[in-house]
Design an enzyme around this catalytic site. Structure first.
Site, mmCIF file in Angstrom:
data_model
loop_
_atom_site.group_PDB
_atom_site.id
_atom_site.type_symbol
_atom_site.label_atom_id
_atom_site.label_comp_id
_atom_site.label_asym_id
_atom_site.label_seq_id
_atom_site.Cartn_x
_atom_site.Cartn_y
_atom_site.Cartn_z
ATOM 1 N N CYS A 196 1.122 -1.371 -0.271
ATOM 2 C CA CYS A 196 -0.158 -0.157 0.074
ATOM 3 C C CYS A 196 1.116 1.285 -0.225
ATOM 4 O O CYS A 196 1.994 1.153 0.225
ATOM 5 C CB CYS A 196 -0.888 0.199 1.131
ATOM 6 S SG CYS A 196 -2.562 1.377 1.241
ATOM 7 N N ASP B 119 -5.935 -3.186 11.128
ATOM 8 C CA ASP B 119 -4.757 -2.406 11.596
ATOM 9 C C ASP B 119 -4.919 -1.894 13.152
ATOM 10 O O ASP B 119 -5.397 -1.290 13.676
ATOM 11 C CB ASP B 119 -5.667 -0.881 11.107
ATOM 12 C CG ASP B 119 -3.238 0.218 10.318
ATOM 13 O OD1 ASP B 119 -2.351 -0.331 11.031
ATOM 14 O OD2 ASP B 119 -3.764 0.527 9.839
#
Length: 224
Positions: A8, A131
């Site tokens: 990412c 996360d």
């Protein structure tokens, strides 16, 4: 089963091409001005070209409004929308109806009770991204290079489809996979030499560590 790997926060053609060549299943582009990984939609559309048809292209947004999403979807033509803000289940449903795209919803985890926030989104989102909660004072909801206690996921219902994120790098990914049995993982800062600067050597080391972990799975099972 091969581990899905999302790289990412990509900002250069070289990094995109290397991620795909190494076997990334997903490539992520971040649309959030406060992030050092922020890209403009038109640039992301150009950068994503080497990945088209080879990896899923993910647009990462943070509480974006419809005008912002319109621009991103038009320029990038993503395969997945990742919502990394405070989007409610109702907002997720609205976005899915507008764009007809799979949605991955990011949720921040620090303690066991944080996993309770998954429930209202079940049946609405296509996958969760779990996360670590950002440190106090951070302007970034992700990409902070910190992990959460992966043992918390022992309590997670096995039917929940998730991608593990948060401080994953070549030195800890084998432990993370052994502890969680995660089948999909996400890294950004873990393959950077500086915020927003992808390091191809670190990226290669990350994939090598994932493959080592996969080689152990037939003997150790999905969890330890």
């Amino acid at each position: 089963m091969k581990t899905e790997v999302k790289i990412c926060g990509l900002k250069t053609s070289e990094a995109v091409e290397r991620a795909v060549a190494l076997g990334a299943s997903h490539v992520g582009f971040i649309f959030f001005p406060k992030s050092p990984r922020n890209v403009e939609p038109a640039d992301a559309g150009r950068l994503s070209a080497p990945a088209r048809g080879r990896a899923k292209i993910v647009a990462v947004t943070v509480d974006a409004d419809n005008d912002g999403l319109d621009e991103i979807v038009s320029a990038l033509d993503p395969d997945v929308l990742q919502l990394h803000g405070s989007e409610t289940p109702e907002r997720v449903l609205s976005i899915k109806a507008l764009y007809g795209l799979p949605v991955m919803k990011a949720l921040a985890v620090r303690e066991a009770s944080d996993l309770e926030r998954i429930e209202p989104y079940i049946g609405i989102v296509d996958r969760f991204l779990l996360d670590a909660k950002p440190p106090a004072g951070s302007d970034l909801p992700g990409g902070n290079g910190i992990s959460f206690d992966w043992r918390l996921l022992d309590a997670l219902d096995g039917s929940v489809d998730y991608m593990l994120s948060g401080g994953l790098n070549a030195s800890n990914i084998e432990d993370a996979l052994a502890l969680t049995g995660a089948r999909a993982i996400d890294t950004s800062s873990g393959v950077e030499s500086a915020p927003g600067i992808k390091d191809l050597t670190l990226m290669e080391a990350f994939f090598e560590a994932v493959r080592r972990a996969e080689a152990e799975r037939p003997r150790s099972g999905s969890k330890t």
